[in-house]
Design a protein around this motif. Structure first.
Motif, short mmCIF file in Angstrom:
data_model
loop_
_atom_site.label_atom_id
_atom_site.label_comp_id
_atom_site.label_asym_id
_atom_site.label_seq_id
_atom_site.Cartn_x
_atom_site.Cartn_y
_atom_site.Cartn_z
N SER A 205 92.96 -23.55 13.13
CA SER A 205 94.51 -23.74 13.04
C SER A 205 94.90 -23.84 11.40
O SER A 205 94.07 -23.65 10.57
CB SER A 205 95.00 -25.13 13.60
N ILE A 206 96.07 -23.53 11.18
CA ILE A 206 96.87 -23.76 9.95
C ILE A 206 97.29 -25.11 9.76
O ILE A 206 97.92 -25.70 10.48
CB ILE A 206 97.98 -22.74 9.85
N HIS A 207 96.43 -25.58 8.73
CA HIS A 207 96.62 -27.05 8.23
C HIS A 207 97.62 -26.99 7.34
O HIS A 207 97.91 -26.35 6.37
CB HIS A 207 95.45 -27.49 7.82
N GLN A 208 98.67 -28.16 7.70
CA GLN A 208 99.65 -28.43 6.81
C GLN A 208 99.53 -29.94 6.68
O GLN A 208 99.61 -30.66 7.72
CB GLN A 208 101.20 -28.00 7.01
N SER A 209 99.51 -30.57 5.60
CA SER A 209 99.17 -32.02 5.44
C SER A 209 100.19 -32.93 6.01
O SER A 209 101.29 -32.87 5.03
CB SER A 209 98.71 -32.51 4.13
N LYS A 210 100.28 -33.66 7.14
CA LYS A 210 101.12 -34.48 7.37
C LYS A 210 101.22 -35.89 6.67
O LYS A 210 102.28 -36.26 6.28
CB LYS A 210 100.80 -35.24 9.00
N ALA A 211 100.07 -36.10 5.84
CA ALA A 211 100.09 -37.20 4.81
C ALA A 211 100.89 -36.86 3.75
O ALA A 211 101.75 -37.69 3.09
CB ALA A 211 98.94 -37.58 4.79
N ARG A 212 100.68 -35.68 3.29
CA ARG A 212 101.65 -35.20 1.97
C ARG A 212 103.05 -35.13 2.39
O ARG A 212 104.13 -35.12 1.61
CB ARG A 212 101.03 -33.90 1.72
N LEU A 213 103.10 -34.80 3.44
CA LEU A 213 104.75 -34.42 4.00
C LEU A 213 105.32 -35.61 4.00
O LEU A 213 106.55 -35.70 3.39
CB LEU A 213 104.79 -33.91 5.37
N GLY A 214 104.67 -36.57 4.67
CA GLY A 214 105.41 -38.03 4.69
C GLY A 214 105.44 -38.72 3.30
O GLY A 214 106.50 -39.31 3.04
N ALA A 215 104.56 -38.65 2.76
CA ALA A 215 104.50 -39.42 1.27
C ALA A 215 105.48 -38.51 0.23
O ALA A 215 106.09 -39.54 -0.25
CB ALA A 215 103.11 -39.40 0.70
N ALA A 216 105.71 -37.39 0.35
CA ALA A 216 106.57 -36.61 -0.65
C ALA A 216 107.96 -37.03 -0.06
O ALA A 216 108.81 -37.16 -1.08
CB ALA A 216 106.36 -35.24 -0.43
N ALA A 217 108.28 -37.18 1.27
CA ALA A 217 109.65 -37.53 1.80
C ALA A 217 109.83 -38.82 1.11
O ALA A 217 111.32 -38.84 0.53
CB ALA A 217 109.64 -37.54 3.46
N LYS B 43 114.61 -31.68 0.12
CA LYS B 43 114.06 -31.12 1.10
C LYS B 43 112.59 -31.08 0.96
O LYS B 43 111.98 -30.74 -0.20
CB LYS B 43 114.73 -29.64 1.39
N ILE B 44 111.73 -31.58 1.95
CA ILE B 44 110.45 -31.38 1.94
C ILE B 44 109.97 -30.47 3.19
O ILE B 44 110.50 -31.10 4.36
CB ILE B 44 109.58 -32.71 1.83
#
Length: 334
Positions: free
Chosen positions: A289-301, A157-158
């Protein structure tokens, strides 16, 4: 029809060398590789098909991804990062949109399994009840669930740390002098939406600030939902001085409705969103806005899935992507 032996003879190399060139399974000098490729082209030889190789190797170098289609660009940005990470790791990506429909999700799962994908990334609502029986077919297939709720089958889970993000958003408003703060939540039956709201509650209670139930409205994570939620706030009477909107798309709807009804942002109402989609910085005023890294989400998955493919006995992986505040112009100091 030409064979590998024909190519080897024309290129004056062994059949094993031809195989290594065609399948990129071992280093071959550039000169020899060019000779093999020229011979293959001359003989119109294309090598074994991807299907044949996958059957032999039990590996298709393909990952399937299931995602809920939404007007929210957040999903598109995550999918882009997943595709990029797949490309960098030598994998292809098959994307299926579920449209939030259980039958479409079941059909997409069946299709991906039949196509022999090596693993699955799921970023969509989960099936429940009898529909969830299809998950039994995933027993031998590595699965990563991204940024969604509870699941009752083995997976990695990510996700973004939504509760912490809710705390950061609310605390930022408090730090700027706001004490009358409202919240437009996402659908509370979705875990990430509820966690963001719980973060709002945590920060308000830590600051000993009262939560006015009239200033807490449930939205649907879409622009129209933000507009409708803001209209409900206005119908109650007096507005708060600040508003935590639990995703950027609803916040954009709030900005639009505020402008239409003559509410000045941030002079009369400060607004902070969540997700930090690319569109946020182009709003008027630019959206904090609250930033959550889409690049990190995708790469981590993708990396979690490949790690699972390489070692099926790894313990379950769980990763939170830490959020942070991206400051722009939609929040004022008091």
């Amino acid at each position: 029809m030409a064979t590998m032996k024909d190519v080897a003879k024309l290129a004056s190399v062994s059949t094993s060398t031809v195989s290594h060139v065609m399948n990129a399974t071992r280093f071959v000098s550039e000169d020899i590789a060019k000779r093999v490729q020229a011979a293959a082209q001359q003989l119109n030889y294309h090598g074994p098909s991807a299907v044949a190789r996958s059957l032999k190797q039990n590996c298709t170098k393909t990952i399937g991804m299931l995602v809920t289609t939404s007007t929210n660009p957040f999903y598109a940005e995550v999918v882009r990062s997943v595709e990029q990470a797949c490309y960098q790791q030598g994998y292809n990506l098959i994307l299926c949109n579920t449209e939030g429909d259980a039958q479409r999700l079941k059909r997409s799962l069946t299709t991906l399994i039949e196509r022999r994908v090596d693993g699955l990334i799921m970023m969509c609502a989960m099936l429940e009840g009898e529909d969830a029986l299809i998950y039994r077919r995933l027993d031998s297939l590595p699965v990563v669930v991204m940024d969604w709720g509870q699941v009752d089958f083995p997976c990695d889970k990510i996700q973004g740390h939504s509760r912490q993000g809710g705390i950061l958003a609310t605390q930022y408003l408090i730090d700027n002098g706001h004490t009358q703060i409202g919240c437009i939540t996402g659908p509370r039956n979705r875990q990430q939406a509820d966690l963001r709201y719980q973060g709002f509650v945590d920060a308000m209670q830590a600051a000993n600030l009262p939560i006015n139930p009239d200033w807490v409205v449930e939205g649907n994570f879409e622009t129209e939902g933000g507009k409708a939620a803001f209209a409900k706030l206005q119908a109650v009477g007096s507005l708060p001085t600040a508003l935590f909107v639990c995703n950027d798309m609803m916040a954009i709807g709030v900005l639009h409705e505020a402008q239409r009804t003559g509410v000045q942002i941030p002079e009369q109402l400060s607004v902070i969103g969540y997700d930090n989609i690319q569109l946020a910085k182009f709003m008027t005023p630019a959206l904090t806005s609250i930033h959550q890294s889409k690049a990190r989400l995708g790469a981590a998955a993708v990396h979690a899935l490949i790690a699972r493919l390489q070692d099926p006995n790894l313990p379950p992986q769980f990763m939170d992507i830490e959020p942070r505040v991206t400051v722009r112009a939609s929040v004022s100091q008091r």
